[in-house]
Write an enzyme that holds these catalytic residues in place. Structure first.
Site, PDB file in Angstrom:
ATOM      1  N   GLU A   1       0.776  -1.323   0.082  1.00  0.00           N
ATOM      2  CA  GLU A   1       0.020   0.027   0.019  1.00  0.00           C
ATOM      3  C   GLU A   1       0.902   1.171  -0.104  1.00  0.00           C
ATOM      4  O   GLU A   1       1.891   1.467   0.750  1.00  0.00           O
ATOM      5  CB  GLU A   1      -0.914  -0.127   1.257  1.00  0.00           C
ATOM      6  CG  GLU A   1      -1.759   1.198   0.995  1.00  0.00           C
ATOM      7  CD  GLU A   1      -2.882   1.194   2.124  1.00  0.00           C
ATOM      8  OE1 GLU A   1      -3.258   0.153   2.602  1.00  0.00           O
ATOM      9  OE2 GLU A   1      -3.776   2.047   2.184  1.00  0.00           O
TER      10      GLU A   1
ATOM     11  N   ASP B   1      -2.076  11.761  -3.468  1.00  0.00           N
ATOM     12  CA  ASP B   1      -2.052  13.038  -3.804  1.00  0.00           C
ATOM     13  C   ASP B   1      -2.082  13.297  -5.281  1.00  0.00           C
ATOM     14  O   ASP B   1      -1.302  12.789  -6.189  1.00  0.00           O
ATOM     15  CB  ASP B   1      -0.610  13.864  -3.235  1.00  0.00           C
ATOM     16  CG  ASP B   1      -0.442  13.794  -1.721  1.00  0.00           C
ATOM     17  OD1 ASP B   1      -1.558  13.516  -1.090  1.00  0.00           O
ATOM     18  OD2 ASP B   1       0.770  14.050  -1.356  1.00  0.00           O
TER      19      ASP B   1
ATOM     20  N   THR C   1     -11.222   4.514   4.375  1.00  0.00           N
ATOM     21  CA  THR C   1     -10.017   5.374   5.215  1.00  0.00           C
ATOM     22  C   THR C   1     -10.530   6.803   5.579  1.00  0.00           C
ATOM     23  O   THR C   1     -11.703   7.082   5.186  1.00  0.00           O
ATOM     24  CB  THR C   1      -9.117   5.443   4.080  1.00  0.00           C
ATOM     25  OG1 THR C   1      -9.657   6.285   2.976  1.00  0.00           O
ATOM     26  CG2 THR C   1      -8.663   4.277   3.061  1.00  0.00           C
ATOM     27  N   ARG C   2      -9.554   7.464   6.193  1.00  0.00           N
ATOM     28  CA  ARG C   2     -10.067   8.488   6.981  1.00  0.00           C
ATOM     29  C   ARG C   2     -10.130   9.732   5.697  1.00  0.00           C
ATOM     30  O   ARG C   2     -11.290  10.476   5.829  1.00  0.00           O
ATOM     31  CB  ARG C   2      -8.792   9.000   7.919  1.00  0.00           C
ATOM     32  CG  ARG C   2      -9.161  10.335   8.734  1.00  0.00           C
ATOM     33  CD  ARG C   2      -8.271  10.336   9.922  1.00  0.00           C
ATOM     34  NE  ARG C   2      -6.876  10.619   9.559  1.00  0.00           N
ATOM     35  CZ  ARG C   2      -6.099  10.752  10.404  1.00  0.00           C
ATOM     36  NH1 ARG C   2      -6.404  10.663  11.757  1.00  0.00           N
ATOM     37  NH2 ARG C   2      -4.826  11.165  10.103  1.00  0.00           N
ATOM     38  N   TYR C   3      -9.285   9.800   4.867  1.00  0.00           N
ATOM     39  CA  TYR C   3      -9.369  10.506   3.684  1.00  0.00           C
ATOM     40  C   TYR C   3     -10.847  10.368   3.109  1.00  0.00           C
ATOM     41  O   TYR C   3     -11.513  11.475   2.699  1.00  0.00           O
ATOM     42  CB  TYR C   3      -8.181  10.496   2.831  1.00  0.00           C
ATOM     43  CG  TYR C   3      -8.452  11.510   1.769  1.00  0.00           C
ATOM     44  CD1 TYR C   3      -7.787  12.797   2.045  1.00  0.00           C
ATOM     45  CD2 TYR C   3      -9.095  11.396   0.515  1.00  0.00           C
ATOM     46  CE1 TYR C   3      -7.986  13.811   0.941  1.00  0.00           C
ATOM     47  CE2 TYR C   3      -9.400  12.488  -0.591  1.00  0.00           C
ATOM     48  CZ  TYR C   3      -8.715  13.557  -0.256  1.00  0.00           C
ATOM     49  OH  TYR C   3      -8.816  14.876  -1.054  1.00  0.00           O
TER      50      TYR C   3
HETATM   51  C1  LIG Z   1      -4.713  12.141   0.477  1.00  0.00           C
HETATM   52  S1  LIG Z   1      -3.734  11.310   1.643  1.00  0.00           S
HETATM   53  C2  LIG Z   1      -4.603   9.673   1.668  1.00  0.00           C
HETATM   54  C3  LIG Z   1      -4.115   8.952   2.729  1.00  0.00           C
HETATM   55  C4  LIG Z   1      -4.976   7.515   3.064  1.00  0.00           C
HETATM   56  N1  LIG Z   1      -4.752   6.328   1.894  1.00  0.00           N
HETATM   57  C5  LIG Z   1      -6.528   7.688   3.084  1.00  0.00           C
HETATM   58  O1  LIG Z   1      -7.227   7.433   2.120  1.00  0.00           O
HETATM   59  O2  LIG Z   1      -6.736   8.141   4.526  1.00  0.00           O
HETATM   60  C6  LIG Z   1      -2.405  10.918   0.468  1.00  0.00           C
HETATM   61  C7  LIG Z   1      -1.338  10.021   1.362  1.00  0.00           C
HETATM   62  O3  LIG Z   1      -0.133   9.812   0.242  1.00  0.00           O
HETATM   63  C8  LIG Z   1       1.112   9.794   1.008  1.00  0.00           C
HETATM   64  N2  LIG Z   1       2.053  10.124   0.055  1.00  0.00           N
HETATM   65  C9  LIG Z   1       1.956  11.153  -0.883  1.00  0.00           C
HETATM   66  N3  LIG Z   1       3.166  10.958  -1.917  1.00  0.00           N
HETATM   67  C10 LIG Z   1       3.922   9.552  -1.552  1.00  0.00           C
HETATM   68  C11 LIG Z   1       4.659   8.889  -1.863  1.00  0.00           C
HETATM   69  N4  LIG Z   1       5.511   9.265  -3.074  1.00  0.00           N
HETATM   70  N5  LIG Z   1       5.193   7.855  -1.276  1.00  0.00           N
HETATM   71  C12 LIG Z   1       4.160   7.263  -0.333  1.00  0.00           C
HETATM   72  N6  LIG Z   1       3.340   8.101   0.039  1.00  0.00           N
HETATM   73  C13 LIG Z   1       2.924   9.152  -0.404  1.00  0.00           C
HETATM   74  C14 LIG Z   1       0.797  11.358   1.734  1.00  0.00           C
HETATM   75  O4  LIG Z   1       1.778  11.327   2.719  1.00  0.00           O
HETATM   76  C15 LIG Z   1      -0.521  11.044   2.256  1.00  0.00           C
HETATM   77  O5  LIG Z   1      -0.659  10.344   3.543  1.00  0.00           O
END
Ligand SMILES: C[S@@+](CC[C@H](N)C(=O)[O-])C[C@H]1O[C@@H](n2cnc3c(N)ncnc32)[C@H](O)[C@@H]1O
Length: 224
Positions: free
Chosen positions: A55, A129, A203-205
Site C-alpha cells: 500500500e 495526492d 479510510t480517513r480521507y
Molecule cells: C490524501 S492522503 C490519503 C491517505 C490514505 N490513503 C487515506 O485514504 O486516508 C495521501 C497520502 O499519500 C502519501 N504520499 C504522498 N506521496 C507519497 C509517496 N511518494 N509515497 C508514499 N506515500 C505518499 C501522503 O503522505 C498522504 O498520507
C-alpha cells in the site's frame, strides 16, 4: 531504467504527542524497511511470505491494518512518508498486533525499484495526492514509468487498485493506466467504479471526502 525522483510528500505537519514520538522511536524500529540493509533488514519476511501486497500512502493505516488482519498468510508492506500517519498506524497496532506487516516510512518511489519482481498480488493507492496541474504531471504517481514498475512487481492477474475524489486526477490516471500495455480495467458497469469494492475498508480521507459530498471513483486494473 531507474526513475529519477525528488520527493514532494510532507514528512510532518504538527507536533507529535510524547506517546506517538515514543512509538516512532521504539515500535517502528522492528517493522522498518531500511533500504541500506541487506534485503532491507528483514530477509526472513521475504522468505516467509510467498504472496506480498503493497500500500502506497497508507495515511493513518486503517486499510493496511485491516488487510493484514484479514490475510495473515500474506506479507504486507506499507509506504508513508508522513510521520504523523506512521505514528497513527503504530498506535493502532498496539491494540491490534500483527506479524505480517512492514513499514517503509518514506517516499514509495525510493523503494519500488528494489522490491522483488513478480511477487505482489495487489498494489493499493487510496486517494493519492492528485497533482492534477499539467506542470505537476511529473509528480503524479500513476504515470507511465511508475506503471512500468508496478507491472514488474505484480504477478499475472495481480490487482492495481486506486481510488480518488479528484476528477482531474481520475481522468489523467485512467488515461495512463488504460494506455499501459500490461493493465486492463476490470469495470463492466458504472457500479464497478461508483461503489466501493466488497472487500473495501473505509479510510480517513475517504470519510472526509464523503462528508463534503464529493463523488468517489474506485478503480481496479488487472495485470495481464
Ligand atoms: C490524501 S492522503 C490519503 C491517505 C490514505 N490513503 C487515506 O485514504 O486516508 C495521501 C497520502 O499519500 C502519501 N504520499 C504522498 N506521496 C507519497 C509517496 N511518494 N509515497 C508514499 N506515500 C505518499 C501522503 O503522505 C498522504 O498520507
Amino acid at each position: 531504467m531507474r526513475i529519477t525522483h525528488r520527493s514532494y510528500a510532507r514528512r510532518c505537519a504538527r507536533g507529535l504527542s510524547a506517546r506517538r514520538a515514543r512509538l516512532l522511536s521504539s515500535d517502528l524500529l522492528p517493522l522498518r524497511l531500511d533500504v541500506d540493509k541487506d534485503y532491507f533488514g528483514h530477509p526472513a519476511f521475504f522468505e516467509r511470505f510467498a504472496e506480498l501486497r503493497l500500500e502506497i500512502g497508507f495515511g493513518a493505516g486503517e486499510h493496511l491494518l485491516e488487510q493484514a488482519v484479514a490475510f495473515p498468510s500474506i506479507g504486507f508492506i506499507g509506504c508513508e512518508p508522513y510521520m504523523n500517519g506512521v505514528a497513527s498506524l503504530l498506535a493502532k497496532m498496539v491494540s491490534t498486533p500483527v506479524d505480517n506487516l512492514l513499514i517503509f516510512p518514506s517516499d514509495a518511489l525510493l523503494l519500488l525499484e528494489m522490491l522483488p519482481v513478480g511477487r505482489f498480488t495487489a498494489l493499493y493507492l487510496l486517494f493519492p495526492d492528485p497533482w492534477y496541474k499539467r506542470r505537476h504531471r511529473r509528480r503524479r504517481i500513476l504515470r507511465g514509468e511508475v506503471l512500468d514498475i508496478f507491472a514488474r512487481l505484480l504477478k499475472e492477474d495481480g490487482l492495481l487498485r486506486w481510488a480518488s475524489d479528484e476528477p482531474r486526477f481520475v481522468a489523467s490516471s485512467l488515461a495512463a493506466c488504460c494506455a499501459h500495455p500490461c493493465f486492463c480495467w476490470s469495470a463492466n458497469t458504472p457500479a464497478d467504479w461508483q461503489d466501493a469494492p466488497s472487500d473495501w475498508c473505509e479510510t480517513r480521507y475517504e470519510r472526509k471526502a464523503r462528508e463534503h459530498g464529493r463523488e468517489i471513483c474506485y478503480v481496479n486494473f488487472l495485470r495481464y
